[in-house]
Design a protein around this motif. Structure first.
Motif, PDB file in Angstrom:
ATOM      1  N   LEU A   1       0.774  -1.050  -0.153  1.00 39.43           N
ATOM      2  CA  LEU A   1      -0.153   0.085   0.001  1.00 39.43           C
ATOM      3  C   LEU A   1       1.051   1.322   0.027  1.00 39.43           C
ATOM      4  O   LEU A   1       1.394   1.431   0.636  1.00 39.43           O
ATOM      5  N   SER A   2       0.206   2.353  -0.956  1.00 46.95           N
ATOM      6  CA  SER A   2       1.241   3.330  -1.362  1.00 46.95           C
ATOM      7  C   SER A   2       1.477   3.797   0.413  1.00 46.95           C
ATOM      8  O   SER A   2       0.431   4.294   1.210  1.00 46.95           O
ATOM      9  N   GLY A   3       2.557   4.501   0.619  1.00 46.63           N
ATOM     10  CA  GLY A   3       2.803   5.135   2.163  1.00 46.63           C
ATOM     11  C   GLY A   3       2.544   4.465   3.261  1.00 46.63           C
ATOM     12  O   GLY A   3       3.577   4.450   4.549  1.00 46.63           O
TER      13      GLY A   3
ATOM     14  N   ASN B   1     -13.196  -2.883   2.529  1.00 44.65           N
ATOM     15  CA  ASN B   1     -14.517  -2.868   1.925  1.00 44.65           C
ATOM     16  C   ASN B   1     -14.814  -2.827   0.412  1.00 44.65           C
ATOM     17  O   ASN B   1     -13.370  -3.272  -0.180  1.00 44.65           O
ATOM     18  N   ASN B   2     -16.327  -3.492  -0.400  1.00 44.25           N
ATOM     19  CA  ASN B   2     -16.051  -3.417  -1.562  1.00 44.25           C
ATOM     20  C   ASN B   2     -15.810  -2.151  -2.451  1.00 44.25           C
ATOM     21  O   ASN B   2     -16.161  -2.902  -3.359  1.00 44.25           O
ATOM     22  N   HIS B   3     -15.555  -1.324  -1.642  1.00 44.90           N
ATOM     23  CA  HIS B   3     -14.976   0.565  -2.419  1.00 44.90           C
ATOM     24  C   HIS B   3     -13.199   0.073  -2.294  1.00 44.90           C
ATOM     25  O   HIS B   3     -12.964   1.189  -2.833  1.00 44.90           O
ATOM     26  N   GLY B   4     -12.937  -1.120  -2.092  1.00 48.64           N
ATOM     27  CA  GLY B   4     -11.607  -1.379  -1.592  1.00 48.64           C
ATOM     28  C   GLY B   4     -10.974  -0.018  -0.738  1.00 48.64           C
ATOM     29  O   GLY B   4      -9.616   0.157  -1.114  1.00 48.64           O
ATOM     30  N   MET B   5     -11.321   0.532   0.100  1.00 48.19           N
ATOM     31  CA  MET B   5     -10.527   0.910   1.403  1.00 48.19           C
ATOM     32  C   MET B   5     -10.320   0.193   2.171  1.00 48.19           C
ATOM     33  O   MET B   5     -11.219  -0.689   2.387  1.00 48.19           O
ATOM     34  N   VAL B   6      -8.808   0.299   3.030  1.00 48.06           N
ATOM     35  CA  VAL B   6      -8.564  -0.141   3.742  1.00 48.06           C
ATOM     36  C   VAL B   6      -8.199   0.029   4.589  1.00 48.06           C
ATOM     37  O   VAL B   6      -8.053   1.563   4.762  1.00 48.06           O
TER      38      VAL B   6
ATOM     39  N   PHE C   1      -4.799   3.261  10.570  1.00 47.44           N
ATOM     40  CA  PHE C   1      -5.020   3.725   9.385  1.00 47.44           C
ATOM     41  C   PHE C   1      -5.975   3.506   8.314  1.00 47.44           C
ATOM     42  O   PHE C   1      -6.696   2.487   9.280  1.00 47.44           O
ATOM     43  N   ARG C   2      -6.196   3.666   7.667  1.00 46.85           N
ATOM     44  CA  ARG C   2      -6.818   4.324   6.981  1.00 46.85           C
ATOM     45  C   ARG C   2      -6.888   4.355   5.253  1.00 46.85           C
ATOM     46  O   ARG C   2      -5.534   5.349   4.720  1.00 46.85           O
ATOM     47  N   TRP C   3      -6.745   3.706   4.410  1.00 48.54           N
ATOM     48  CA  TRP C   3      -6.240   4.107   2.876  1.00 48.54           C
ATOM     49  C   TRP C   3      -6.359   3.623   1.864  1.00 48.54           C
ATOM     50  O   TRP C   3      -8.182   2.502   2.060  1.00 48.54           O
ATOM     51  N   SER C   4      -7.140   4.876   0.731  1.00 45.88           N
ATOM     52  CA  SER C   4      -8.075   4.128  -0.584  1.00 45.88           C
ATOM     53  C   SER C   4      -7.318   4.238  -1.364  1.00 45.88           C
ATOM     54  O   SER C   4      -6.218   4.999  -1.538  1.00 45.88           O
TER      55      SER C   4
END
Length: 360
Positions: free
Chosen positions: A120-122, A137-142, A155-158
């Motif tokens: 994951l970038s960062g 989730n189903n939108h690819g947010m991690v 953290f959260r990542w999109s």
């Protein structure tokens, strides 16, 4: 595939549920790891696909298991070890892997069968120390956690925005983000000097914390209800927290046992987790209608000739009602993982998440 359970009929007849309600068929995640290796499930999606870890002497290896196509390993020659923690309905998998050398710390990854594994970038190896993704989730947010100079941080990542924080109150404290729903609401736990507190975060309202007292959060449902545990006097009780109405304890399998924790909740309000039962750690399912029950008591017997099985923990439940769990056959040391599918259960169309029309 190995079908079970021969012993469950007796448990069903003597359970608190009195034999009422739907049962589950159980399928072992077959063909993974060999008889001497433990297999630990971590998550399940609406298609019945399961991710988890194969525990081996030289290090764990993540896997994706499909009911129709069997299993595939997560990673390649660049990743000597990996742990698969979460997946979505597109079978995108997240977790942690040691990119490069076997003794490097884990780094958060995103994996698909078409494109393989990428950092994951960062949170790439050169940009951070240890990091691990825990849900997608189903939108690819991690979401997940990483180690900074002053400790572990959530953290959260999109895919569109990359790495992001969770605002005041969360970013400034050690903690982990464990779960994210399709609305982008995040659940996790922060750790203070003397206690831990569950939190829920939204893009509009920021972070909110569970009421006074010690608590942890592990899962979140579509409506934003959080599950985890309340901690008091050294005891844990599974809890459901609705930020608009407060925290509700879910009880214990055995009165006075002092340990239960909820791991996941679906849109019907069905909750799964683990608790101390009469024979030790036991997977449970909770509904509004019937409260907390041992999952073993709801398993449909298939073949009396099969070895007895203990289910230790139910780790995840999908919107389709699939449950991922792990346990052990009698006489074996290795852990096994299983997909449980409800039989004869009509799912509620009510989105209130109160469990009233779900598993009874």
């Amino acid at each position: 595939m190995r079908w079970i359970l021969g012993f469950a009929l007796a448990a069903l007849l003597t359970s608190p549920a009195g034999g009422a309600g739907p049962s589950y068929s159980v399928t072992e995640l077959g063909g993974i790891g060999g008889l001497s290796r433990s297999v630990v499930a971590r998550d399940v999606n609406d298609h019945g696909q399961v991710v988890g870890d194969i525990r081996a002497r030289l290090g764990d290896r993540g896997f994706l298991w499909d009911p129709d196509n069997g299993w595939v390993g997560i990673g390649d020659e660049r990743t000597p070890t990996s742990t698969a923690q979460g997946l979505n309905n597109a079978a995108s998998v997240v977790g942690g892997s040691r990119f490069g050398r076997a003794f490097d710390p884990d780094h958060a990854f995103l994996w698909t069968q078409a494109e393989g594994m990428s950092g994951l970038s960062g949170l790439l190896p050169r940009e951070s120390g240890f990091s691990r993704a825990r849900d997608i989730n189903n939108h690819g947010m991690v979401v997940g956690s990483y180690y900074a100079e002053d400790g572990e941080r959530a953290f959260r990542w999109s895919p569109s925005e990359g790495l992001g924080g969770l605002g005041d109150g969360v970013d400034g404290m050690p903690g982990r983000a464990f779960a994210i729903n399709d609305a982008g609401t995040v659940a996790g736990t922060v750790h203070g000097d003397t206690r831990s507190r569950a939190f829920v975060w939204t893009d509009t309202a920021g972070a909110r914390f569970a009421p006074d007292g010690e608590s942890v959060a592990y899962g979140i449902g579509p409506s934003g209800r959080v599950v985890g545990a309340i901690i008091a006097d050294g005891h844990r009780e599974a809890m459901r927290w609705d930020p608009s109405t407060g925290v509700r304890g879910l009880g214990q399998l055995v009165a006075g046992a002092g340990f239960s924790e909820a791991r996941d909740i679906n849109g019907d309000g069905v909750i799964v987790g683990r608790a101390v039962g009469r024979e030790g750690m036991t997977a449970f399912v909770w509904t509004e209608a019937r409260g907390i029950r041992p999952l073993e008591a709801l398993v449909e017997p298939v073949d009396d000739g099969q070895d007895p099985l203990r289910l230790f923990s139910a780790v995840a439940i999908s919107e389709a009602g699939h449950i991922a769990a792990y346990g052990r056959y009698a006489g074996e040391r290795a852990l096994r993982s299983f997909l449980l599918q409800p039989r004869g259960a009509a799912r509620s169309q009510d989105s209130s998440g109160d469990g009233a029309g779900a598993l009874q």
